[in-house]
Design an enzyme around this catalytic site. Structure first.
Site, PDB file in Angstrom:
ATOM      1  N   PRO A  88      -1.239  19.144 -83.623  1.00 37.02           N
ATOM      2  CA  PRO A  88      -2.075  18.452 -84.606  1.00 37.02           C
ATOM      3  C   PRO A  88      -3.575  18.580 -84.328  1.00 37.02           C
ATOM      4  CG  PRO A  88      -0.801  16.864 -83.300  1.00 37.02           C
ATOM      5  CD  PRO A  88      -0.301  18.220 -82.945  1.00 37.02           C
ATOM      6  N   GLU A 115       5.515  13.966 -76.311  1.00 37.55           N
ATOM      7  CA  GLU A 115       4.056  13.760 -76.354  1.00 37.55           C
ATOM      8  C   GLU A 115       3.290  15.083 -76.473  1.00 37.55           C
ATOM      9  OE1 GLU A 115       2.049  11.042 -76.733  1.00 37.55           O
ATOM     10  OE2 GLU A 115       4.025  10.234 -77.182  1.00 37.55           O
ATOM     11  N   ARG A 153       5.719  35.742 -96.522  1.00 39.41           N
ATOM     12  CA  ARG A 153       5.667  36.064 -97.948  1.00 39.41           C
ATOM     13  C   ARG A 153       4.518  37.019 -98.284  1.00 39.41           C
ATOM     14  NH1 ARG A 153       2.825  33.175-101.403  1.00 39.41           N
ATOM     15  NH2 ARG A 153       4.506  32.849-102.889  1.00 39.41           N
ATOM     16  N   ASP A 168      -1.816  33.937-105.767  1.00 43.38           N
ATOM     17  CA  ASP A 168      -1.566  32.550-105.372  1.00 43.38           C
ATOM     18  C   ASP A 168      -2.862  31.776-105.223  1.00 43.38           C
ATOM     19  OD1 ASP A 168       1.157  32.572-105.228  1.00 43.38           O
ATOM     20  OD2 ASP A 168       1.231  33.134-103.115  1.00 43.38           O
TER      21      ASP A 168
HETATM   22  N1  SAM Z   1       0.716  13.341 -78.702  1.00 37.96           N
HETATM   23  C1  SAM Z   1       0.376  14.382 -79.594  1.00 37.96           C
HETATM   24  C2  SAM Z   1      -0.979  14.095 -80.224  1.00 37.96           C
HETATM   25  O1  SAM Z   1      -1.311  12.951 -80.424  1.00 37.96           O
HETATM   26  O2  SAM Z   1      -1.673  15.076 -80.566  1.00 37.96           O
HETATM   27  C3  SAM Z   1       1.415  14.512 -80.695  1.00 37.96           C
HETATM   28  C4  SAM Z   1       2.702  15.057 -80.228  1.00 37.96           C
HETATM   29  S1  SAM Z   1       3.831  15.335 -81.528  1.00 37.96           S
HETATM   30  C5  SAM Z   1       4.761  13.863 -81.545  1.00 37.96           C
HETATM   31  C6  SAM Z   1       4.959  16.489 -80.858  1.00 37.96           C
HETATM   32  C7  SAM Z   1       4.706  17.940 -81.246  1.00 37.96           C
HETATM   33  O3  SAM Z   1       4.829  18.089 -82.647  1.00 37.96           O
HETATM   34  C8  SAM Z   1       3.348  18.503 -80.934  1.00 37.96           C
HETATM   35  O4  SAM Z   1       3.246  18.921 -79.589  1.00 37.96           O
HETATM   36  C9  SAM Z   1       3.253  19.660 -81.881  1.00 37.96           C
HETATM   37  O5  SAM Z   1       3.917  20.820 -81.378  1.00 37.96           O
HETATM   38  C10 SAM Z   1       4.028  19.165 -83.090  1.00 37.96           C
HETATM   39  N2  SAM Z   1       3.159  18.681 -84.174  1.00 37.96           N
HETATM   40  C11 SAM Z   1       3.009  17.405 -84.577  1.00 37.96           C
HETATM   41  N3  SAM Z   1       2.168  17.297 -85.605  1.00 37.96           N
HETATM   42  C12 SAM Z   1       1.751  18.541 -85.894  1.00 37.96           C
HETATM   43  C13 SAM Z   1       0.849  19.081 -86.848  1.00 37.96           C
HETATM   44  N4  SAM Z   1       0.200  18.317 -87.722  1.00 37.96           N
HETATM   45  N5  SAM Z   1       0.662  20.426 -86.871  1.00 37.96           N
HETATM   46  C14 SAM Z   1       1.299  21.223 -85.983  1.00 37.96           C
HETATM   47  N6  SAM Z   1       2.170  20.771 -85.041  1.00 37.96           N
HETATM   48  C15 SAM Z   1       2.387  19.455 -84.989  1.00 37.96           C
END
Ligand code: SAM
Length: 226
Positions: A88, A115, A153, A168
């Site tokens: 994220p 996490e 795609r 697109d």
């Molecule tokens: N503790 C992390 C933080 O606050 O940034 C969030 C961990 S999340 C519960 C678990 C995993 O989901 C992340 O390590 C990532 O690989 C994936 N993930 C969650 N949200 C995402 C997003 N918006 N984009 C890409 N990957 C995401």
């Protein structure tokens, strides 16, 4: 193109590649997808891949060793253009990034869980970090699928009409024009006459105008982008 996806839950990813356009891309050998279960790279009898966070705090962290074993094995087999971590706090995915990745030959996508991953994984192995938006998912698998779909795609031969992907939304920083199919008249809501005219030049001009109007109305920020 070859995509290696590393995940603690590969079954979440695999099923999506068994349908529709992604399935066709694999059958046509335009793309090869290989999913790797992180647990197979654990040196622990219990196939442990996560552990408590140093310094305390709730939640488990994916350990560096299994991830490093998996990535190193893959890198010994071939060269990769990118080792991507879905996260994220990464760069927010957009059409430009998907276009760029679609030109790559081999990529690795790492999915986090719990996490997240030990920071050393990111420091040592990752050269691209991508987010699919400002929200938090439980794992990187769905995010990896979003990335894969948007990239695959774009590969020549995947879509039945290759010009589709180019018209697109977001290509050229414009949203697409409205589209219609039969019936011509649905409860008094009619298809714009111009689309029935058969005049390709006028239709193309109309679509261009609609694209600009729609972008101005819905996403004016796109018009300022390079
Ligand atoms: N503790 C992390 C933080 O606050 O940034 C969030 C961990 S999340 C519960 C678990 C995993 O989901 C992340 O390590 C990532 O690989 C994936 N993930 C969650 N949200 C995402 C997003 N918006 N984009 C890409 N990957 C995401």
């Amino acid at each position: 193109m070859r995509i290696d996806i590393i995940s603690p839950l590969p079954e979440l990813v695999e099923s999506t590649f068994k349908t529709s356009i992604l399935k066709r891309a694999i059958e046509k050998k335009i793309v090869k997808i290989q999913c790797h279960d992180l647990r197979n790279y654990s040196s622990n009898k219990k196939k442990q891949i996560d552990d408590y966070s140093y310094g305390g705090g709730g939640g488990m962290v994916l350990m560096v060793e299994p991830i490093s074993k998996c990535i190193e094995k893959l890198k010994n087999e071939r060269e990769y253009d990118a080792v991507i971590f879905m996260t994220p706090d990464g760069e927010k995915l957009n059409q430009k990034i998907s276009n760029r990745i679609s030109q790559f030959k081999n990529i690795i996508i790492l999915c986090g869980r719990y996490e997240g991953v030990d920071q050393r994984v990111r420091d040592i192995f990752i050269n691209m970090e991508i987010s699919i938006g400002d929200f938090v998912l439980s794992g990187g698998e769905l995010a990896a699928l979003v990335l894969c779909d948007s990239v695959i795609r774009l590969k020549p031969g995947v879509m039945s009409n290759s010009s589709c992907a180019l018209s697109d939304s977001f290509q050229d920083n414009l949203l697409s024009a409205p589209i219609y199919t039969r019936p011509e008249n649905f409860k008094g809501h009619k298809v714009p006459k111009i689309l029935l005219s058969g005049n390709e030049k006028k239709i193309s001009l109309w679509r261009e105008q609609q694209s600009v109007n729609r972008t101005k109305k819905l996403r004016p920020d796109l018009l300022d982008k390079e």
